[in-house]
Design an enzyme around this catalytic site. Structure first.
Site, PDB file in Angstrom:
ATOM      1  N   SER A  70      62.341  43.517  75.414  1.00 25.86           N
ATOM      2  CA  SER A  70      62.823  43.212  74.210  1.00 25.86           C
ATOM      3  C   SER A  70      63.522  43.814  73.338  1.00 25.86           C
ATOM      4  CB  SER A  70      61.827  41.963  73.026  1.00 25.86           C
ATOM      5  OG  SER A  70      61.624  40.129  74.422  1.00 25.86           O
ATOM      6  N   GLY A 113      69.718  36.863  79.821  1.00 29.43           N
ATOM      7  CA  GLY A 113      70.114  35.407  78.415  1.00 29.43           C
ATOM      8  C   GLY A 113      69.961  36.478  77.642  1.00 29.43           C
ATOM      9  N   ARG A 121      72.233  28.559  82.340  1.00 27.49           N
ATOM     10  CA  ARG A 121      71.363  28.179  81.161  1.00 27.49           C
ATOM     11  C   ARG A 121      72.574  28.218  80.015  1.00 27.49           C
ATOM     12  NH1 ARG A 121      67.584  33.364  80.984  1.00 27.49           N
ATOM     13  NH2 ARG A 121      66.350  32.211  79.499  1.00 27.49           N
ATOM     14  N   GLN A 161      66.139  35.147  70.254  1.00 28.15           N
ATOM     15  CA  GLN A 161      67.580  35.677  70.543  1.00 28.15           C
ATOM     16  C   GLN A 161      69.008  34.737  69.701  1.00 28.15           C
ATOM     17  OE1 GLN A 161      68.040  34.063  74.499  1.00 28.15           O
ATOM     18  NE2 GLN A 161      66.542  35.918  75.777  1.00 28.15           N
ATOM     19  N   ASP A 214      56.828  33.209  77.202  1.00 28.05           N
ATOM     20  CA  ASP A 214      57.041  33.831  78.608  1.00 28.05           C
ATOM     21  C   ASP A 214      55.793  33.541  79.483  1.00 28.05           C
ATOM     22  OD1 ASP A 214      59.578  33.950  77.204  1.00 28.05           O
ATOM     23  OD2 ASP A 214      59.573  36.415  76.779  1.00 28.05           O
ATOM     24  N   ARG A 254      61.061  26.581  84.249  1.00 33.81           N
ATOM     25  CA  ARG A 254      59.496  26.896  84.378  1.00 33.81           C
ATOM     26  C   ARG A 254      58.559  26.701  84.568  1.00 33.81           C
ATOM     27  NH1 ARG A 254      60.082  33.213  81.229  1.00 33.81           N
ATOM     28  NH2 ARG A 254      61.444  33.757  83.171  1.00 33.81           N
TER      29      ARG A 254
END
Ligand code: S3P
Length: 427
Positions: free
Chosen positions: A25, A92, A120, A167, A312, A343
């Site tokens: 990140s 992403g 996505r 994001q 995550d 996921r």
């Protein structure tokens, strides 16, 4: 090409200190901020995976010179935006953060990605970036290609978004740096606030009450970034240690941003022993050492802001929960369906393929902890975190585990299997 890797865990305690690669990140953010700045920045210890390479390649396409750790940029006003689509690969973060930065640049850019990224959801970008005056268009399904038309500056706006997405918050903040006045963004809590801490340290923003962040328009300075280790990579080693009573791992120099370490809270609630020490900070974002020791584990519940701050790592929660006694319930995690794979589906399939007991829910999953897993075959489904969580499951499993699609680990940690073997073989 799909590659299979077979791993067999030690089923006994181990003890090691391991440095993990630079944070993904933060590496994306450093590359994009350095590209927006005019002049030369350096980025030491950037992440080595394909995702960050996608961002590096794209800032080069915009006219930035990248030479090892050094980036020299003409500044966002000097970007040359190519007519051809910009390929974000599997990333992403590349797509969403660059969309934000491009909303404040002069020109029209089209962002595309691999087959997984093209599925996505991108609609979440539209309202915040349109509020800044950019024009954003997507496919009819709300996915990429994302076409952004900017005029070189944006219009100040106050927006409130419905999901705890770092994001989207970051995309908005990068666009708002080019605005004609101050802007604010608000969202539910639990997101990683790296961008916001960095902008605040650069004098370009300020945290307000609750989750509101105010962005002051201004030029991003060139800077010498030093990227700490990635806690989302270290988490695979933490989970391996947590599974085996008496096993230990110490990971120095990892990001300890509160939005990144929810997983440590989950491990502690399950009975693992956690030690942590803040040893420094990068632009106001804490960095430190984490130690994890395995004990007998019990099931737990993960929901609300904790689910966001461990998002995550939730595939790993399912693995560790299988080695615990009792039920682990994860909810408020519908965002998992919008990751590199669905996921919730891939985590449940992974656990069940190994003889565990997992069940999907609409916004999470439940795992019945039996205290063990079998060997078996885990399908990565193009998702690096599923491939790595499946390998970690082998730490205490009764037989070998085959990871089908193991090449996906290269997205975030190309040398993951070597690090896991080094941990397992330590004494
Ligand atoms: C990221 C934010 C999170 C996270 C992703 C990286 C980032 O996504 O899951 O792996 O670097 O900002 P969301 O913003 O969609 O929550």
């Amino acid at each position: 090409m799909s590659e299979s890797v077979v791993v067999e865990g030690p089923r006994r305690p181990f003890a090691a200190g391991i440095e993990v690669p630079g944070d993904k990140s933060l590496s994306h953010r450093a590359l994009i901020l350095a590209a927006m700045a005019t002049g030369t920045s350096t980025i030491a210890r950037a992440a080595t995976g394909r995702d960050v390479q996608s961002t590096r390649d794209l800032v080069e396409r915009l006219g930035v010179t990248v030479d090892g750790d050094r980036l020299t940029s003409p500044g966002i006003d000097g970007w040359t935006i190519p007519d051809a689509p910009l390929d974000c690969g599997n990333s992403g973060t590349t797509m969403r953060l660059l969309a934000g930065a491009l909303s404040g640049a002069d020109g029209t850019a089209t962002l595309v990605g691999d087959e997984f990224l093209m599925r996505r959801p991108m609609r979440r970008l539209v309202d915040p970036l349109t509020a800044l005056g950019a024009s954003v268009s997507l496919s009819e399904d709300g996915t990429a290609p994302v076409t952004i038309r900017g005029t070189g500056s944006t219009t100040a706006a106050d927006v409130d978004i419905p999901m705890a997405s770092a994001q989207v918050r970051s995309a908005f903040a990068l666009g708002a740096l080019r605005a004609d006045g101050e802007s604010t963004i608000t969202s539910p809590t639990g997101y990683r606030d790296h961008t916001e801490r960095w902008l605040e340290a650069m004098g370009l923003g300020k945290r307000e009450s609750g989750t509101t962040f105010r962005i002051y328009p201004g030029d991003v300075p060139a800077y010498n970034y030093v990227i700490p280790g990635d806690p989302s990579s270290a988490a695979f080693l933490w989970a391996a240690a947590a599974i085996i009573p008496g096993a230990q791992v110490v990971t120095p120099n990892v990001s300890l941003n509160p939005g990144r370490i929810g997983f440590l809270e989950v491990l502690e609630a399950m009975g693992a022993t956690i030690t942590g020490e803040v040893t420094g900070a990068v632009l106001g974002d804490p960095v430190g050492t984490v130690g994890v020791q395995g004990n007998e584990l019990r099931g737990t519940t993960v929901h609300g802001a904790l689910a966001a701050a461990a998002l995550d790592e939730l595939p790993l929660v399912a693995v560790v929960a299988s080695y615990a006694e009792g039920i682990t319930r994860v909810s408020d995690a519908a965002e998992l369906r919008a990751k590199e794979s669905d996921r919730i589906a891939t985590t449940v399939a992974m656990v069940n393929a190994l003889g565990g007991g997992a069940q999907a829910q609409q916004d999470g999953f439940e795992v019945l902890g039996l205290g063990w897993l079998d060997g078996g075959v885990v399908e990565a489904e193009g998702d690096h975190r599923i491939a790595m969580a499946g390998a970690v499951a082998a730490t205490g499993a009764t037989g070998p585990i085959t990871i089908a699609g193991a090449e996906s680990v290269g997205v975030s940690w190309p040398r993951f299997f070597e690090a896991l073997e080094a941990l397992w073989s330590s004494q």
